[in-house]
Scaffold this motif. Structure first.
Motif, PDB file in Angstrom:
ATOM      1  N   LEU A 131       0.832  -1.205   0.000  1.00  0.00           N
ATOM      2  CA  LEU A 131       0.000   0.000   0.000  1.00  0.00           C
ATOM      3  C   LEU A 131       0.868   1.256   0.000  1.00  0.00           C
ATOM      4  O   LEU A 131       0.614   2.208  -0.755  1.00  0.00           O
ATOM      5  CB  LEU A 131      -0.924   0.002   1.217  1.00  0.00           C
ATOM      6  CG  LEU A 131      -2.118  -0.950   1.201  1.00  0.00           C
ATOM      7  CD1 LEU A 131      -2.847  -0.887   2.522  1.00  0.00           C
ATOM      8  CD2 LEU A 131      -3.074  -0.610   0.062  1.00  0.00           C
ATOM      9  N   TYR A 136      -0.729   4.586  -0.944  1.00  0.00           N
ATOM     10  CA  TYR A 136      -1.952   4.508  -0.145  1.00  0.00           C
ATOM     11  C   TYR A 136      -1.612   4.435   1.345  1.00  0.00           C
ATOM     12  O   TYR A 136      -0.615   3.821   1.731  1.00  0.00           O
ATOM     13  CB  TYR A 136      -2.769   3.276  -0.517  1.00  0.00           C
ATOM     14  CG  TYR A 136      -3.375   3.317  -1.895  1.00  0.00           C
ATOM     15  CD1 TYR A 136      -4.554   4.009  -2.130  1.00  0.00           C
ATOM     16  CD2 TYR A 136      -2.770   2.655  -2.962  1.00  0.00           C
ATOM     17  CE1 TYR A 136      -5.124   4.049  -3.389  1.00  0.00           C
ATOM     18  CE2 TYR A 136      -3.326   2.684  -4.229  1.00  0.00           C
ATOM     19  CZ  TYR A 136      -4.495   3.385  -4.438  1.00  0.00           C
ATOM     20  OH  TYR A 136      -5.049   3.422  -5.681  1.00  0.00           O
ATOM     21  N   VAL A 198      -6.764  -5.117  -0.038  1.00  0.00           N
ATOM     22  CA  VAL A 198      -5.536  -4.551  -0.597  1.00  0.00           C
ATOM     23  C   VAL A 198      -5.366  -4.976  -2.052  1.00  0.00           C
ATOM     24  O   VAL A 198      -5.086  -4.147  -2.934  1.00  0.00           O
ATOM     25  CB  VAL A 198      -4.310  -4.989   0.235  1.00  0.00           C
ATOM     26  CG1 VAL A 198      -3.007  -4.586  -0.468  1.00  0.00           C
ATOM     27  CG2 VAL A 198      -4.375  -4.374   1.626  1.00  0.00           C
ATOM     28  N   LEU A 202      -5.262  -2.541  -5.428  1.00  0.00           N
ATOM     29  CA  LEU A 202      -4.134  -2.515  -6.368  1.00  0.00           C
ATOM     30  C   LEU A 202      -4.566  -2.985  -7.756  1.00  0.00           C
ATOM     31  O   LEU A 202      -4.082  -2.474  -8.773  1.00  0.00           O
ATOM     32  CB  LEU A 202      -2.990  -3.386  -5.836  1.00  0.00           C
ATOM     33  CG  LEU A 202      -2.407  -2.961  -4.483  1.00  0.00           C
ATOM     34  CD1 LEU A 202      -1.274  -3.884  -4.084  1.00  0.00           C
ATOM     35  CD2 LEU A 202      -1.941  -1.510  -4.527  1.00  0.00           C
ATOM     36  N   ARG A 217      -6.013   8.691  -4.783  1.00  0.00           N
ATOM     37  CA  ARG A 217      -5.499   8.075  -3.557  1.00  0.00           C
ATOM     38  C   ARG A 217      -6.037   8.805  -2.351  1.00  0.00           C
ATOM     39  O   ARG A 217      -6.180  10.036  -2.380  1.00  0.00           O
ATOM     40  CB  ARG A 217      -3.968   8.109  -3.536  1.00  0.00           C
ATOM     41  CG  ARG A 217      -3.325   7.123  -4.504  1.00  0.00           C
ATOM     42  CD  ARG A 217      -1.821   7.388  -4.567  1.00  0.00           C
ATOM     43  NE  ARG A 217      -1.139   6.291  -5.237  1.00  0.00           N
ATOM     44  CZ  ARG A 217      -1.136   6.095  -6.546  1.00  0.00           C
ATOM     45  NH1 ARG A 217      -1.812   6.914  -7.318  1.00  0.00           N
ATOM     46  NH2 ARG A 217      -0.465   5.079  -7.080  1.00  0.00           N
TER      47      ARG A 217
END
Length: 220
Positions: A131, A136, A198, A202, A217
Motif C-alpha cells: 500500500l 496509499y 488490498v 491494487l 489516492r
C-alpha cells in the motif's frame, strides 16, 4: 477493550476515518496509549521471568482499562488524533504477539497455532508495504478484526489461569480454549479480508487505462 482515538482493534465502537483525524501528539489519550505500550515488556517479563501469572493478568487488565480510558477521554476532551489511531491497534497487536511467544515457550498453546497468527501479521506487514509503495495509507481496521482481538485479549488471561492450579481449572480450561479457537479463527479471517481489500485496490489501479490518469489516492 474499546477506544475511539481512531479505529480500535478491540471492542465494538464507531470506526473513525483515520485520515480525517488531526495531527496531535501531546494529548492525554496518547499518553495512556504510550503507557499501555510500555506495559508490553513488563507483561512479557512477568510471563517468562518469575512466571508471575497473577501479576501478568493484572498488567493485562490495566492495559484494558487504559484502552477504554483513552477512547473515552478522546471523546470527552475532543483529543482524537491520527497518532492515537495508530498507537491503539499497535499496542493490542504487541500484547497478542508477546503473549503468543511466551505461551509457546511455556507450552501453553501449540506452535502451529502461534505460527498461524504470527504469519498473519507478517502477511499484513507485506500488504502494508505494498500500500505504501503505491501511495496509499493503511486501510481502516475491519470490525471483524476488532472483535477477534477483543476475544483473544480475554482468552489469554483465562489460558494463564487455566495453566495454573486450583479448583477453577476444570471450568476455565474449556472456556479459555473455546475463546482462543474462536478468536484465532476470526483473527485469521479478518487478515484474509484485509489482504483481499488490498489486492482489490491494487488491481483496480492497474485496470486504469494508460493516459486516463492514476486512481485517486486517499490522503496519507
Amino acid at each position: 477493550m474499546t477506544s475511539s482515538q481512531g479505529p480500535s482493534a478491540t471492542g465494538p465502537g464507531p470506526v473513525v476515518d483515520r485520515n480525517a483525524l488531526p495531527d496531535r501528539v501531546w494529548t492525554v489519550p496518547n499518553a495512556l496509549s504510550v503507557l499501555r505500550l510500555l506495559g508490553v515488556p513488563l507483561f512479557l517479563w512477568l510471563l517468562l521471568g518469575p512466571r508471575a501469572d497473577g501479576w501478568a493478568v493484572v498488567v493485562l487488565m490495566v492495559a484494558g482499562v487504559t484502552d477504554y480510558a483513552d477512547g473515552k477521554l478522546a471523546r470527552v476532551l475532543g483529543q482524537s488524533s491520527r497518532l492515537g489511531a495508530l498507537l491503539d491497534p499497535a499496542a493490542d497487536r504487541l500484547y497478542i504477539v508477546s503473549t503468543l511467544i511466551a505461551f509457546v515457550l511455556r507450552d501453553v498453546v501449540p506452535l502451529w497455532f502461534v505460527a498461524l497468527l504470527v504469519g498473519r501479521e507478517l502477511v499484513l506487514g507485506v500488504a502494508l508495504l505494498l500500500l505504501r509503495r503505491h501511495g496509499y495509507p493503511p486501510l481502516q481496521v475491519h470490525y471483524l478484526g476488532k472483535a477477534a482481538t477483543f476475544i483473544l485479549l480475554y482468552a489469554f488471561p483465562l489460558l494463564l489461569l487455566a495453566d495454573g492450579g486450583g479448583a477453577l481449572v476444570a471450568v476455565l480450561t474449556p472456556v479459555a480454549r473455546a475463546l482462543t479457537i474462536w478468536g484465532g479463527a476470526l483473527y485469521l479471517l479478518a487478515g484474509v479480508l484485509y489482504v483481499v481489500q488490498v489486492l482489490g485496490l491494487l488491481r483496480a489501479e492497474r485496470a486504469v487505462p494508460v493516459g486516463a490518469g492514476a486512481a485517486p489516492r486517499p490522503a496519507p
